[in-house]
Scaffold this motif. Structure first.
Motif, short mmCIF file in Angstrom:
data_model
loop_
_atom_site.label_atom_id
_atom_site.label_comp_id
_atom_site.label_asym_id
_atom_site.label_seq_id
_atom_site.Cartn_x
_atom_site.Cartn_y
_atom_site.Cartn_z
N ASN A 68 -3.96 103.32 -56.48
CA ASN A 68 -3.24 102.18 -57.03
C ASN A 68 -4.02 101.50 -58.15
N ALA A 69 -5.34 101.71 -58.18
CA ALA A 69 -6.12 101.19 -59.31
C ALA A 69 -5.72 101.86 -60.62
N ASN A 70 -5.29 103.11 -60.55
CA ASN A 70 -4.80 103.78 -61.76
C ASN A 70 -3.55 103.09 -62.29
N VAL A 71 -2.70 102.63 -61.37
CA VAL A 71 -1.50 101.87 -61.77
C VAL A 71 -1.92 100.56 -62.44
N ALA A 72 -2.93 99.91 -61.85
CA ALA A 72 -3.41 98.65 -62.43
C ALA A 72 -3.97 98.86 -63.83
N MET A 73 -4.67 99.94 -64.04
CA MET A 73 -5.22 100.22 -65.37
C MET A 73 -4.11 100.40 -66.40
N GLU A 74 -3.04 101.10 -66.00
CA GLU A 74 -1.91 101.27 -66.91
C GLU A 74 -1.23 99.94 -67.20
N CYS A 75 -1.16 99.07 -66.20
CA CYS A 75 -0.57 97.76 -66.40
C CYS A 75 -1.39 96.94 -67.39
#
Length: 385
Positions: A68-75
């Motif tokens: 989910n940190a990868n999602v945060a980075m994209e955000c």
């Protein structure tokens, strides 16, 4: 990601706030409701002061924090791309969301990627681990193992166990129980260890520096910082069943030293004892209380166990305590580990915190509840920048 205004496509002063732990996808309407229409209108207060709120959700909240940190980075990248002007970002989250964004920012720095973030914010985030009573964890697995295939009720009876054994829960919980597969002469036994998934997550966090180094680090705790606990006594029954299927089953609050913290009994079988050692009496410690589930009669952790027992026995279990501490204050403000009883129940040592500044609640309250006290503190800090 969900902008705080449906028609919004650009931001000027972005505040990214990540959702916390649960099972299934994020529910933006409920997240919005809790932040805006509770005790303090947090989103409106930020917007009235020129900030643009971005609520970051996940397809699966119980997935690995690292995923989910990868999602945060994209955000973060998208917020930078959509931003009008040069204002720096505020990035953080609620509960697990604070760990997701902490890792994301630190990883971006380790990759020499500019996250353009001046403030990191965590809201009752378990930086040093979260607590779910060992008795409750074991009972959840016991129920799934014996009644998880019950027609019509199986998915509900299994859900709590599935949550406890999810990737994120294993990473968040300081002490984790994977199974209740014990016997009268081979009890479920829990000492000071932790799940391998948590060990691996902490190593991954350390590899990217532990914390982001560029932003100001802020945090709030839903527990007191004075050492005042929630008055839940140690080593007493919290849930007791006398029903036809579970009669003799009891779940106790955590005590220090060696303890039989639960006895799990299915009719016609030998009881399975659950024992602990080297754990503190943490249920009553200062901290944010395990969140209640409004759709399940406001059951919390012990309350959830009592509800499951009632479904199985078709008669209510005796419930003495509904909720216990979920995120101890010292964990939320990253000042100490949660293994030491004296530290748990002492005034928070500000000099020991990894955060640059933090605020604690006046009284122990629900985990991640948005209060006027904490919401106003956050707003004042953001306006300082």
């Amino acid at each position: 990601m969900f902008y705080s205004s449906p028609e919004q496509t650009h931001v000027k002063r972005p505040v990214i706030l990540a959702d916390g732990f649960s099972i299934g996808p994020s529910e933006p309407a409920l997240l919005w409701e809790g932040l805006e229409n509770g005790q303090y209108p947090f989103i409106s207060s930020l917007r009235e002061n020129g900030f643009d709120v971005i609520l970051l959700g996940f397809d699966e909240r119980s997935a690995s924090i690292l995923d989910n940190a990868n999602v945060a980075m994209e955000c973060i990248r998208r917020a930078i791309a959509d931003r009008e002007g040069p204002a720096m970002l505020t990035v953080g989250g609620f509960s697990m969301g604070g760990l997701v964004t902490r890792y994301a920012l630190a990883k971006m720095e380790s990759q020499m990627e500019d996250h353009e973030t001046s403030t990191y914010l965590s809201y009752d985030t378990p930086h040093r681990g979260a607590w779910l009573p060992i008795s409750v964890q074991a009972f959840a697995h016991f129920v799934k193992d014996h009644w998880g295939s019950t027609p019509g009720l199986g998915p509900l009876l299994s859900r709590f166990s599935t949550m406890v054994n999810s990737n994120a829960a294993r990473q968040l919980l300081r002490w984790h129980v994977e199974t209740a597969d014990g016997a009268a002469d081979v009890p479920v036994d829990v000492s000071a260890g932790q799940d391998q998934a948590r060990t691996d997550f902490l190593k991954a966090l350390e590899r990217v520096g532990g914390w982001p180094q560029r932003p100001r680090l802020l945090g709030v705790a839903n527990g007191t910082g004075t050492g005042a606990g929630n008055n839940i006594p140690a080593g007493v029954p919290a849930v007791v069943s006398s029903g036809p299927q579970l009669g003799g089953t009891h779940l106790d609050t955590q005590n220090k030293g060696q303890q039989t913290v639960a006895q799990l009994h299915k009719a016609g079988a030998d009881p399975v004892p659950v024992r602990t050692s080297n754990l503190p009496d943490i249920d009553g410690a200062p901290g944010g209380l395990f969140p209640k589930a409004p759709l399940l009669d406001n059951a919390a952790n012990f309350g959830m166990a009592a509800m499951l027992a009632g479904l199985i026995d078709q008669e209510p279990a005796e419930l003495t305590y509904n909720a216990s501490t979920f995120v101890p204050t010292v964990s939320a403000v990253a000042s100490a580990g949660i293994e030491d009883r004296n530290t748990l129940y002492s005034k928070v040592d500000r000099e020991s915190s990894d955060l640059h500044d933090f605020a604690c609640a006046t009284a122990n309250e629900g985990h991640t509840v948005m209060t006027t006290e904490l919401g106003q503190w956050i707003l004042a800090k953001l306006l300082e920048a």
